[in-house]
Motif scaffolding. Structure first.
Motif, short mmCIF file in Angstrom:
data_model
loop_
_atom_site.label_atom_id
_atom_site.label_comp_id
_atom_site.label_asym_id
_atom_site.label_seq_id
_atom_site.Cartn_x
_atom_site.Cartn_y
_atom_site.Cartn_z
N LEU B 165 -15.18 33.52 -25.02
CA LEU B 165 -16.62 33.32 -25.26
C LEU B 165 -16.94 31.84 -25.48
N LEU B 166 -15.91 31.05 -25.75
CA LEU B 166 -16.15 29.62 -25.93
C LEU B 166 -16.74 29.02 -24.65
N LEU B 167 -16.33 29.56 -23.52
CA LEU B 167 -16.76 29.00 -22.24
C LEU B 167 -18.29 29.06 -22.07
N PRO B 168 -18.88 30.28 -22.15
CA PRO B 168 -20.34 30.30 -22.06
C PRO B 168 -21.01 29.48 -23.16
N ALA B 169 -20.40 29.43 -24.33
CA ALA B 169 -20.99 28.63 -25.41
C ALA B 169 -21.02 27.16 -25.02
N LEU B 170 -19.92 26.69 -24.44
CA LEU B 170 -19.86 25.29 -24.01
C LEU B 170 -20.85 25.00 -22.90
N VAL B 171 -20.99 25.98 -21.99
CA VAL B 171 -21.95 25.79 -20.90
C VAL B 171 -23.35 25.62 -21.47
N LEU B 172 -23.70 26.48 -22.43
CA LEU B 172 -25.03 26.38 -23.04
C LEU B 172 -25.20 25.02 -23.72
N MET B 173 -24.16 24.58 -24.43
CA MET B 173 -24.26 23.31 -25.13
C MET B 173 -24.36 22.14 -24.16
N ALA B 174 -23.57 22.18 -23.09
CA ALA B 174 -23.61 21.10 -22.11
C ALA B 174 -24.98 21.05 -21.43
N LEU B 175 -25.53 22.24 -21.11
CA LEU B 175 -26.85 22.28 -20.48
C LEU B 175 -27.89 21.64 -21.39
N ASN B 176 -27.81 22.00 -22.68
CA ASN B 176 -28.76 21.42 -23.61
C ASN B 176 -28.57 19.91 -23.75
N GLY B 177 -27.32 19.47 -23.66
CA GLY B 177 -27.06 18.04 -23.68
C GLY B 177 -27.72 17.35 -22.51
N MET B 178 -27.62 17.99 -21.35
CA MET B 178 -28.24 17.45 -20.15
C MET B 178 -29.76 17.39 -20.31
N PHE B 179 -30.34 18.46 -20.84
CA PHE B 179 -31.80 18.49 -21.01
C PHE B 179 -32.24 17.44 -22.02
N CYS B 180 -31.44 17.28 -23.08
CA CYS B 180 -31.74 16.25 -24.08
C CYS B 180 -31.79 14.88 -23.42
N ALA B 181 -30.81 14.61 -22.57
CA ALA B 181 -30.75 13.31 -21.90
C ALA B 181 -31.97 13.12 -21.00
N MET B 182 -32.43 14.22 -20.38
CA MET B 182 -33.58 14.10 -19.48
C MET B 182 -34.87 13.86 -20.24
N ILE B 183 -34.92 14.29 -21.50
CA ILE B 183 -36.12 14.07 -22.31
C ILE B 183 -35.98 12.78 -23.12
N LEU B 184 -34.90 12.70 -23.90
CA LEU B 184 -34.75 11.56 -24.81
C LEU B 184 -34.42 10.28 -24.05
N GLY B 185 -33.72 10.39 -22.93
CA GLY B 185 -33.35 9.21 -22.16
C GLY B 185 -34.57 8.37 -21.79
N PRO B 186 -35.53 8.94 -21.03
CA PRO B 186 -36.71 8.17 -20.68
C PRO B 186 -37.54 7.78 -21.91
N LEU B 187 -37.67 8.71 -22.85
CA LEU B 187 -38.49 8.46 -24.04
C LEU B 187 -37.96 7.27 -24.83
N CYS B 188 -36.64 7.24 -24.99
CA CYS B 188 -36.04 6.16 -25.80
C CYS B 188 -36.03 4.85 -25.03
N ALA B 189 -36.03 4.92 -23.69
CA ALA B 189 -36.12 3.69 -22.92
C ALA B 189 -37.50 3.08 -23.10
N ARG B 190 -38.49 3.95 -23.26
CA ARG B 190 -39.87 3.48 -23.41
C ARG B 190 -40.16 3.03 -24.84
N PHE B 191 -39.78 3.87 -25.80
CA PHE B 191 -40.04 3.55 -27.20
C PHE B 191 -38.73 3.29 -27.91
N ARG B 192 -38.47 2.03 -28.20
CA ARG B 192 -37.14 1.66 -28.64
C ARG B 192 -36.84 2.02 -30.10
N ASP B 193 -37.81 2.58 -30.84
CA ASP B 193 -37.38 2.98 -32.18
C ASP B 193 -37.12 4.47 -32.29
N ILE B 194 -37.28 5.20 -31.22
CA ILE B 194 -36.94 6.62 -31.28
C ILE B 194 -35.44 6.85 -31.52
#
Lengths: 254, 280
Positions: B165-194
């Protein structure tokens, strides 16, 4: 066939100083109804780097971009490379593009020359196998010898340029975009580079080069494109455009 | 004007941009996958480069996490008066998982601002940087995972088939990591104190999440634990390693969060993707 078509392209570059990058100022500006930033109308400062530019560049053209600092030369190169997406108008680029803007990019100072060849090669679009197959040949063409086993940080600026240059020119793009001079390098290297550039540029279907060096432009380009304030001031045979540009430079002083 | 199949054609039209944004993002993500050789290579380099010229290299990740877990494990098992054989594996896995979750969120802030150099020099699908980032986080996680194996051997933990079951758990976590990068990546590039805001939130979240302490220690405050999204992610990853499964609620919450994050990430990324080169 390589070609670049720009239609009414405009590029607005936001100026993100410390103030506008700060979230606090943006929030405060919102809740205080703009009191903190009383600049009427627009909230952020943008610079129109390219203003309604239309260009039609065809296979075989060698364009030299001429203009003052901030005339939009680098920006238009980045638009052609697909890095900056224009805020207005449309861009169409046919063919593989290679951009040489900052010669030092994608190099790791702690990695050896050989590793840097692989690293930069892969960033430029080689497959792992492809660059490994060619790395011997590229390494040889740098003329760096045993230095290739040393970390890049031990290299002089000129040696680093040689390495970067050798990898960059090992590809055969349809379209070649070059910003400013190729930079450091001793006389022997420049001679060598010239040979390499000749075949490199010769094979490229289309060259766009921005430079302040008239010598460099005369050497490689046939068509001049004079940019001013993000607009096209003149386009035509290089000699004529250069003459007109130089005349405009001396005119106000006279 | 159809071009020959071998030739790349780049077409950008600012007027089309608004309606075709989602398609553009989709293409960006797919094109990024085709560059997997590049980001797999770069991701490894990211981890290695950090420890260049050190003897142990990335094994420092393992060692420093190991020292922390051993130290805190001994200390807190005394404070909580718990059996160390029970407490230490619990703490170690919690730490390893948190290292992945918290580390990924904090680091996702600099996905694009940290790659400003290459973003402005060459044209690559921007998703390459996202994939490279998630991959390097997974590699770091892999190094930390060695600790679990050591502990499992030391304390004779046999999780059985539940470990799968670790496998699907890791997949979910990695997906969320990817989504985080897609949101926070641009946001933090724009606003440097985020990035700083995110870092402090993550620090607080660490103490609010049952990692050092266990959720069963405060049954009367269950709500407080249950509204914490990190709790559910820790749980679905920690339980399989201890031979349990995590509750259905844990899994449903995690899947739900992943779906919401995915929609948010696609919307956000499609809106701001073309601006990243200007902000980074």
């Amino acid at each position: 066939m390589a070609s670049i078509t720009l239609q009414n392209v405009s590029v607005d570059i936001p100026i993100l100083d410390v103030g506008s990058r700060s979230l606090k100022n943006n929030v405060l500006a919102a809740v205080t109804g703009g009191q903190i930033k009383p600049t009427a109308g627009s909230k952020k400062v943008t610079i129109r780097a390219i203003d309604d530019l239309s260009l039609d560049l065809d296979h075989g053209m060698r364009i030299g971009l001429i203009g003052h600092n901030g005339a939009g030369k680098s920006t238009i190169l980045r638009v052609m490379a697909g890095i900056y997406e224009p805020t207005g108008g449309s861009v169409k680029v046919e063919g593989d593009v290679a951009a040489m803007f900052d010669i030092g990019f994608g190099m790791d100072p702690d990695a050896s020359g050989w590793e840097n060849i692989i690293l930069r090669g892969m960033l430029l679009g080689y497959s792992r196998k492809g660059i490994e197959r060619r790395s011997q040949e590229i390494g040889l063409s740098t003329g760096l010898g045993d230095f290739l086993n040393m970390p890049l940080r031990t290299y002089s600026a000129g040696m680093g340029t040689r390495l970067a240059f050798a990898v960059s020119t090992s590809i055969t793009p349809d379209i070649l975009l070059i910003d400013e001079g190729i930079g450091a390098g001793d006389a022997a290297f420049l001679q060598h580079a010239k040979e390499r550039l000749r075949s490199f540029i010769g094979e490229a279907g289309l060259l766009v080069m921005a430079s302040h060096s008239e010598e460099l432009l005369r050497q490689w380009c046939t068509t001049g494109l004079w940019m001013e304030h993000g607009r096209q001031r003149a386009i035509g045979p290089l000699d004529e455009v250069l003459a007109a540009y130089n005349a405009s430079l001396s005119a106000p002083a006279a | 004007m159809p071009a020959s199949s071998s030739q790349r054609v780049l077409m950008i039209n600012a007027a089309d941009a608004a309606k075709g944004r989602l398609t553009t993002v989709w293409n960006d993500l797919l094109e990024g996958l085709r560059h997997r050789e590049l980001w797999l290579f770069l991701g490894w380099r990211d981890v290695r480069r950090h420890y260049q010229r050190s003897v142990l290299g990335p094994l420092w990740l393992t060692l420093s996490m190991g020292i922390m877990v051993a130290g805190l494990g001994v200390l807190y098992s005394q404070i909580f008066k718990m059996d160390i054989a029970e407490y230490l594996p619990f703490l170690a896995i919690g730490f390893i998982m948190w290292g992945f979750i918290g580390g990924t969120i904090t680091a996702s802030c600099s996905v694009f601002s940290g790659a400003a150099g290459s973003i402005r020099q060459i044209r690559l699908p921007l998703s390459v940087y996202v994939y490279q980032f998630v991959w390097s986080q997974l590699i770091a996680f892999g190094h930390n995972f060695i600790i679990y194996i050591i502990i499992a051997v030391l304390f004779g933990i046999n999780p059985g088939f539940q470990v799968l079951l670790l496998l699907p758990a890791l997949v979910l976590m990695a997906l969320n990591g990817m989504f985080c990068a897609m949101i926070l990546g641009p946001l933090c590039a724009r606003f440097r104190d985020i990035p700083m805001i995110i870092a402090s939130i993550i620090q607080v979240a660490f103490f609010m999440t049952p990692i050092i302490w266990s959720a069963s220690q405060i049954p009367e405050r269950a709500v407080f634990v249950n509204i914490n999204p990190f709790y559910h992610f820790i749980e679905i990853a920690r339980d399989p390693l201890l031979g349990q499964t995590g509750s259905l609620t844990n899994w449903l919450v995690c899947i739900g969060i992943t779906i919401v994050m995915g929609i948010l990430a696609l919307t956000f990324f499609s809106r701001f993707r073309s601006r990243i080169a200007y902000w980074a």
